[in-house]
Motif scaffolding. Structure first.
Motif, PDB file in Angstrom:
ATOM      1  N   GLY A  50      46.188  18.552  54.998  1.00 54.71           N
ATOM      2  CA  GLY A  50      45.769  17.970  53.721  1.00 54.71           C
ATOM      3  C   GLY A  50      44.912  18.913  52.892  1.00 54.71           C
ATOM      4  N   ILE A  51      45.070  20.206  53.132  1.00 55.08           N
ATOM      5  CA  ILE A  51      44.263  21.180  52.386  1.00 55.08           C
ATOM      6  C   ILE A  51      45.042  21.668  51.172  1.00 55.08           C
ATOM      7  N   ASN A  52      44.475  21.501  50.009  1.00 57.51           N
ATOM      8  CA  ASN A  52      45.140  21.933  48.788  1.00 57.51           C
ATOM      9  C   ASN A  52      44.879  23.429  48.545  1.00 57.51           C
ATOM     10  N   ILE A  53      45.922  24.151  48.161  1.00 56.07           N
ATOM     11  CA  ILE A  53      45.784  25.582  47.878  1.00 56.07           C
ATOM     12  C   ILE A  53      45.649  25.764  46.365  1.00 56.07           C
ATOM     13  N   HIS A  54      44.558  26.414  45.922  1.00 53.93           N
ATOM     14  CA  HIS A  54      44.367  26.604  44.489  1.00 53.93           C
ATOM     15  C   HIS A  54      45.054  27.851  43.971  1.00 53.93           C
ATOM     16  N   GLN A  55      45.162  28.827  44.818  1.00 49.31           N
ATOM     17  CA  GLN A  55      45.693  30.103  44.340  1.00 49.31           C
ATOM     18  C   GLN A  55      46.197  30.903  45.523  1.00 49.31           C
ATOM     19  N   ILE A  56      47.217  31.712  45.278  1.00 53.69           N
ATOM     20  CA  ILE A  56      47.813  32.502  46.367  1.00 53.69           C
ATOM     21  C   ILE A  56      47.999  33.938  45.886  1.00 53.69           C
ATOM     22  N   THR A  57      47.674  34.907  46.721  1.00 51.54           N
ATOM     23  CA  THR A  57      48.086  36.285  46.441  1.00 51.54           C
ATOM     24  C   THR A  57      48.631  36.889  47.722  1.00 51.54           C
ATOM     25  N   THR A  58      49.522  37.851  47.560  1.00 51.42           N
ATOM     26  CA  THR A  58      50.102  38.476  48.746  1.00 51.42           C
ATOM     27  C   THR A  58      50.143  39.986  48.590  1.00 51.42           C
ATOM     28  N   SER A  59      50.157  40.676  49.710  1.00 47.30           N
ATOM     29  CA  SER A  59      50.486  42.099  49.723  1.00 47.30           C
ATOM     30  C   SER A  59      51.412  42.270  50.915  1.00 47.30           C
ATOM     31  N   ASN A  70      30.479  34.860  44.125  1.00 47.45           N
ATOM     32  CA  ASN A  70      29.618  33.733  43.768  1.00 47.45           C
ATOM     33  C   ASN A  70      28.408  34.109  42.913  1.00 47.45           C
ATOM     34  N   ASP A  71      27.761  35.211  43.295  1.00 49.19           N
ATOM     35  CA  ASP A  71      26.540  35.633  42.589  1.00 49.19           C
ATOM     36  C   ASP A  71      26.807  35.950  41.123  1.00 49.19           C
ATOM     37  N   ASP A  72      28.049  36.316  40.815  1.00 50.50           N
ATOM     38  CA  ASP A  72      28.380  36.712  39.440  1.00 50.50           C
ATOM     39  C   ASP A  72      28.987  35.561  38.640  1.00 50.50           C
ATOM     40  N   TYR A  73      29.111  34.405  39.286  1.00 50.68           N
ATOM     41  CA  TYR A  73      29.872  33.311  38.678  1.00 50.68           C
ATOM     42  C   TYR A  73      29.312  32.895  37.316  1.00 50.68           C
ATOM     43  N   VAL A 129      37.400  27.035  29.113  1.00 56.58           N
ATOM     44  CA  VAL A 129      37.042  27.774  30.324  1.00 56.58           C
ATOM     45  C   VAL A 129      36.729  26.767  31.420  1.00 56.58           C
ATOM     46  N   GLN A 130      37.360  26.947  32.554  1.00 57.96           N
ATOM     47  CA  GLN A 130      37.031  26.101  33.702  1.00 57.96           C
ATOM     48  C   GLN A 130      36.702  26.989  34.890  1.00 57.96           C
ATOM     49  N   GLY A 131      35.989  26.411  35.838  1.00 58.83           N
ATOM     50  CA  GLY A 131      35.687  27.219  37.014  1.00 58.83           C
ATOM     51  C   GLY A 131      35.033  26.429  38.108  1.00 58.83           C
ATOM     52  N   SER A 132      34.946  27.059  39.259  1.00 60.59           N
ATOM     53  CA  SER A 132      34.276  26.445  40.401  1.00 60.59           C
ATOM     54  C   SER A 132      33.760  27.542  41.321  1.00 60.59           C
ATOM     55  N   SER A 133      32.573  27.304  41.854  1.00 60.90           N
ATOM     56  CA  SER A 133      32.063  28.274  42.823  1.00 60.90           C
ATOM     57  C   SER A 133      32.127  27.709  44.224  1.00 60.90           C
ATOM     58  N   ASP A 134      32.674  26.501  44.333  1.00 60.60           N
ATOM     59  CA  ASP A 134      32.788  25.850  45.644  1.00 60.60           C
ATOM     60  C   ASP A 134      34.109  26.148  46.318  1.00 60.60           C
ATOM     61  N   ILE A 135      34.510  27.408  46.286  1.00 56.63           N
ATOM     62  CA  ILE A 135      35.791  27.718  46.895  1.00 56.63           C
ATOM     63  C   ILE A 135      35.649  28.884  47.866  1.00 56.63           C
ATOM     64  N   ALA A 136      36.618  29.000  48.754  1.00 51.92           N
ATOM     65  CA  ALA A 136      36.600  30.063  49.758  1.00 51.92           C
ATOM     66  C   ALA A 136      37.984  30.689  49.833  1.00 51.92           C
ATOM     67  N   ASN A 177      36.248  34.510  53.328  1.00 49.16           N
ATOM     68  CA  ASN A 177      35.069  34.833  52.536  1.00 49.16           C
ATOM     69  C   ASN A 177      34.625  33.573  51.810  1.00 49.16           C
ATOM     70  N   ARG A 178      33.381  33.180  52.099  1.00 51.11           N
ATOM     71  CA  ARG A 178      32.854  31.958  51.471  1.00 51.11           C
ATOM     72  C   ARG A 178      32.319  32.211  50.071  1.00 51.11           C
ATOM     73  N   ASP A 179      32.054  33.482  49.750  1.00 46.92           N
ATOM     74  CA  ASP A 179      31.325  33.779  48.512  1.00 46.92           C
ATOM     75  C   ASP A 179      32.240  33.981  47.317  1.00 46.92           C
ATOM     76  N   GLU A 180      33.233  33.133  47.195  1.00 40.74           N
ATOM     77  CA  GLU A 180      34.176  33.308  46.095  1.00 40.74           C
ATOM     78  C   GLU A 180      33.909  32.282  44.997  1.00 40.74           C
ATOM     79  N   ALA A 181      34.225  32.674  43.777  1.00 42.05           N
ATOM     80  CA  ALA A 181      34.182  31.722  42.668  1.00 42.05           C
ATOM     81  C   ALA A 181      35.417  31.984  41.814  1.00 42.05           C
ATOM     82  N   ARG A 182      35.887  30.925  41.146  1.00 37.60           N
ATOM     83  CA  ARG A 182      37.150  31.040  40.432  1.00 37.60           C
ATOM     84  C   ARG A 182      36.955  30.609  38.981  1.00 37.60           C
TER      85      ARG A 182
END
Ligand code: ASP
Ligand code: MG
Length: 410
Positions: free
Chosen positions: A367-376, A311-314, A333-340, A258-263
């Motif tokens: 060389g891809i950095n992972i910002h966050q991880i969740t699992t189920s 993204n739309d709610d960022y 507060v920090q954030g980025s909307s350039d994430i997927a 999903n490309r439409d993520e913001a953190r």
């Protein structure tokens, strides 16, 4: 004799020629000895065209009238297909959602199905008739016309299949099944012969847009076997059911993204009870969906709180969080909307402990950095910078050998 519910989407009934092709398919299904109920969408583009028309009168038109308007799209296609069937000497009758008594709650534009009466439908079927039903619509307890939300015809079809205890609900669309991932991103993506409801639900909620997600929930709840097929191309499509693959069960079935993520991160929050609730309550109060929540305590009386939004709610969420920051005396507060978000999904994951390791190693090698991880139990999701999305999907697709046909079990 089997009872088949077939749903045809907007592109499948997009013009006169296409409607004639659908009529031939329906005829063939009937002549193979099945009872058939057909559920239709509006012609492609039609629902959008009507929304644009309404907006020429009012930016926020009455929701009740909006539903009266939008349901005409499906009313058009059911009449036209029924005429096409008559031309082929097939006994068929069209019915609106109201006529089949598709009962919904009263929330216009996103109504939920409460009940489907089958008496009307059964009477026609018993006479050997094909019933062509308008998808996407129902009737509220207040006797208003309602719609089920964009893409809602999928859910109409599944609800009708569940009520009639149909043998299969076939969703005809412009793709020939569910793929291991989006073929536009990974050309080696493979069509899956089968997938479980749990996996499909994850894939749909993580961004795979083949079926309306509610239709998958509904089918799972009532155990209606669902098959996604193309109305343009022959083939068996993808069967979604509780049956696990007859093939040697693959560890991972697919990769969703999903490309439409913001953190957003609120850091230096006092580490105390009620803080998490205080952070999220204004966000939820603004009807912003929150996902991937992570809180980490360092033991110094402070904690960092991170979550993702659409993204739309960022920007709106960021503003609200800045107010919370002041109120709670947090640091920043920090954030980025350039994430997927990239997720691997598979019921085979639970007994293969190395899956997470393989995933993280693969991304690391690129060389891809992972910002966050969740699992189920059946998925692992990571957040990465948007620019790495394609690379992440392709390298994971290869690492989990999704391009290779699974071997038949002996
Ligand atoms: N016509 C409606 C839409 O475009 C419903 C559907 O096609 O499923 O959302
Ligand atoms: Mg659709």
């Amino acid at each position: 004799m089997a009872l088949i519910v077939q749903k045809y989407g907007g592109t499948s009934v997009g013009n006169v020629e296409r409607i004639k092709v659908v009529a031939q398919k329906v005829k063939a299904t009937k002549e193979a000895g099945n009872d058939v109920v057909v559920v239709l969408s509006a012609m492609s583009g039609e629902t959008n065209r009507m929304i644009a028309l309404a907006k020429q009168f009012n930016e926020h038109p009455s929701q009740r009238e909006m539903d009266v308007l939008l349901t005409t799209g499906e009313q058009t296609t059911i009449a036209l297909l029924t005429m096409a069937l008559h031309d082929l000497d097939i006994d068929a009758v069209s019915m609106t959602g109201d006529q089949i008594r598709m009962k919904t709650d009263g929330s216009h534009g996103k109504a939920r199905i409460l009940d489907v009466e089958t008496e009307n439908l059964q009477q026609h079927l018993q006479k050997g008739r094909i019933v062509v039903v308008a998808g996407f619509q129902g009737r509220s307890p207040e006797n208003n016309i309602t719609t089920l939300g964009r893409g809602g015809s999928d859910t109409s079809a599944v609800a009708i299949a569940a009520a009639l205890k149909a043998d299969e609900c076939q969703i005809y669309t412009d793709v020939d099944g569910v793929y291991t991932t989006d073929p536009r991103v990974e050309p080696n993506a493979r069509r899956l012969d089968s997938i479980t409801f749990e996996e499909m639900l994850e894939m749909a909620s993580l961004g795979t847009k083949v079926l309306q997600i509610r239709s998958v929930e509904f089918a799972g709840k009532y155990n209606v076997p669902l098959r996604v097929l193309s109305s343009f191309k022959d083939g068996g499509g993808t069967l979604i059911s509780y049956e696990e693959n007859k093939m040697e069960s693959p560890v991972i079935s697919g990769i969703a993204f999903n490309r439409d993520e913001a953190r957003l991160t609120l850091s230096g929050v006092p580490d105390q009870p009620t803080v998490a609730a205080q952070i999220l309550s204004p966000i939820c109060g603004a009807n912003i969906d929150v996902d991937m929540i992570v809180q980490n305590t360092l033991g110094d009386g402070k904690t960092d709180f991170t979550f993702t939004v659409h993204n739309d709610d960022y920007l709106h969420a960021k503003e609200l969080l800045e107010e919370v920051c002041v109120r709670l005396g947090a640091k920043s507060v920090q954030g980025s909307s350039d994430i997927a978000k990239v997720s691997i999904v598979g019921v085979g994951m639970w007994n293969h402990p190395g899956v997470a390791k393989t995933m993280f190693e693969t991304l690391g090698q690129e060389g891809i950095n992972i910002h966050q991880i969740t699992t189920s139990e059946i998925k692992i999701s990571v957040l990465v910078d948007s620019k790495y999305l394609e690379l992440a999907v392709r390298s994971l697709h290869k690492a989990f050998e999704l391009d290779v046909e699974p071997k038949e079990e002996k």
